[in-house]
Design a protein around this motif. Structure first.
Motif, short mmCIF file in Angstrom:
data_model
loop_
_atom_site.label_atom_id
_atom_site.label_comp_id
_atom_site.label_asym_id
_atom_site.label_seq_id
_atom_site.Cartn_x
_atom_site.Cartn_y
_atom_site.Cartn_z
N GLU A 90 151.42 90.53 -23.10
CA GLU A 90 152.64 89.84 -23.50
C GLU A 90 153.88 90.69 -23.37
N THR A 91 153.73 92.00 -23.23
CA THR A 91 154.91 92.83 -22.94
C THR A 91 155.29 92.75 -21.46
N ARG A 92 154.53 92.00 -20.67
CA ARG A 92 154.85 91.78 -19.25
C ARG A 92 155.71 90.55 -19.02
N ILE A 93 155.86 89.68 -20.02
CA ILE A 93 156.49 88.39 -19.78
C ILE A 93 157.82 88.28 -20.50
N ALA A 94 158.66 87.37 -19.99
CA ALA A 94 160.03 87.28 -20.46
C ALA A 94 160.14 86.76 -21.88
N LEU A 153 150.52 82.06 -16.46
CA LEU A 153 150.99 82.28 -17.84
C LEU A 153 149.84 82.14 -18.83
N ALA A 154 148.93 81.22 -18.56
CA ALA A 154 147.79 81.05 -19.46
C ALA A 154 146.95 82.32 -19.53
N TYR A 155 146.80 83.03 -18.40
CA TYR A 155 146.09 84.31 -18.43
C TYR A 155 146.82 85.30 -19.33
N TRP A 156 148.14 85.41 -19.15
CA TRP A 156 148.92 86.40 -19.88
C TRP A 156 149.05 86.06 -21.36
#
Length: 407
Positions: free
Chosen positions: A349-353, A286-289
């Protein structure tokens, strides 16, 4: 063989960072990634920076922990000289390769160097990847005693013919034992799966999902197989020995994964990742994203601090030479400008919930949001609350979402 390093600008021999790297650092999380480039055999699909014993060019595994510890100490000095605020490491991730081909004492030694140079946050997440045949109960107990909190097991498939196509050599029947040993040691467990292998049917994939779910993991990653040029798998496809992966089959397999994992109590939080609870999400990934800072140590490892990225020389012998010379092992770097950093934020950030705040988008980009909702690619209710969050269809067409927002 591993792919080529990207081009970039020359990296300073002393590792110094530009002034822009320290701006806002005090509010960004900091993590450490340690790359361990060793594998017993090279999997036919793998394009990662990994090396078997015959490819090490005279370097020795026994020297590796000391070399990485030297880079970690060098890294803490670089950040201090560059006036980047020193922050405890909130996450540490040992990846590869197969980190657990090294003795547990070597992983513990490198972790201790991180602890000494940066300290660890009180709730630090500390993970290592492991192959099912590279650990036993005692090894996992030793990791837990050293401070590790999590193990990510490369299961890939439960079906022997799929594993054979991937050149994976472990016994799939061993996976439940490894999960049990990890739990007994007090470690969280993540399982990694790959779908879309040539010759893999939807029933095969369902069998792998069922086997993984039966282990009751805290976290599961499921990645579509990508055929990388230069790999053994790519050569076999080129010679028509096996069929190329099919995009429609990939989509069907992804939908099956999401259905079964959701039913089993695992919720998606990134396109390829599901977790049993918020606290079992991979905070390191998550830190990468989410644009955090991290220092990447080891051959080919990538780092990022405040929009400055750099990547180390690839081969273990070249890395060892740089370390022995007392200079940065970085091969090259790039310094991202404001526009590039914003575009990258949209991409990630468009990859995460939790999604992307709509306010990040430029006015002309916001005009695309209604069309993406109409096409079923982003969640309309979330958009009304100011966030771009992909639907299941949007996850399948993630590149389309980003292209339409940034075109």
């Amino acid at each position: 063989m591993p792919g080529a390093l990207p081009d970039g600008d020359p990296a300073p021999a002393d590792g110094s960072l530009p002034e822009s790297a320290r701006q806002g650092a005090e509010v960004r999380d900091f993590g450490v990634y340690v790359h361990v480039p060793y594998c017993r055999v090279r999997c036919g699909y793998c394009d990662f920076n990994t090396y078997t014993a015959s490819e090490l060019g005279g370097t020795k595994r026994a020297d590796y922990a000391g070399q990485v510890s030297h880079e970690l100490r060098f890294g803490s000095q670089v950040l201090r000289r560059s006036a980047v605020p020193v922050r405890p490491a909130s996450t540490v991730f040992f990846g590869g390769g197969t980190p657990t081909l090294l003795p547990a004492s070597d992983l513990a030694s490198m972790l201790q160097t991180i602890r000494e140079e940066w300290t660890l946050a009180p709730d630090a997440e500390i993970t290592t990847e492991a192959n099912p045949d590279s650990v036993d109960a005692r090894y996992l107990e030793d990791l837990a005693k050293a401070g590790f909190t999590r193990v990510s097991i490369g299961m890939q498939s439960a079906v022997p013919h799929v594993l054979a196509t991937l050149d994976r050599t472990h016994d799939p029947e061993r996976v439940p034992d490894v999960v049990r040993w990890a739990r007994e040691a007090g470690l969280q467990v993540s399982l990694d799966l790959i779908y879309g292998t040539p010759g893999e049917t939807l029933a095969d994939w369902g069998r792998s999902l069922d086997a993984a779910i039966a282990c009751e993991p805290d976290h599961l990653s499921a990645y579509a197989l990508i055929v990388e040029s230069g790999t053994k798998l790519a050569a076999r496809i080129r010679r028509a020995e096996i069929a190329a992966p099919d995009d429609d089959a990939h989509a069907e397999m992804y939908e099956l994964a999401d259905t079964r994992l959701t039913a089993a109590g695992l919720s998606w939080y990134e396109i390829s990742n599901w977790a049993r609870a918020t606290e079992t999400r991979s905070r390191h990934n998550l830190a990468y994203w989410q644009g955090a800072d991290w220092w990447g140590a080891g051959p080919g490892a990538h780092s990022h601090v405040g929009g400055t990225r750099w990547w180390n020389v690839k081969h273990p012998s070249a890395y060892a030479d740089r370390i022995a010379a007392g200079v940065s092992p970085a091969h090259a770097r790039e310094v991202l400008g404001a526009d590039a950093r914003r575009s990258e934020r949209v991409l990630l950030e468009t990859r995460i919930a939790t999604g992307l705040p709509i306010e990040v988008l430029l006015s002309e980009e916001r005009q695309e949001v209604s069309g993406l909702i109409a096409d079923g690619l982003i969640d309309g209710r979330a958009a009304l609350k100011g966030r771009v969050i992909p639907t299941l269809r949007g996850r399948l067409l993630a590149d389309t979402v980003v292209h339409r927002l940034l075109r």
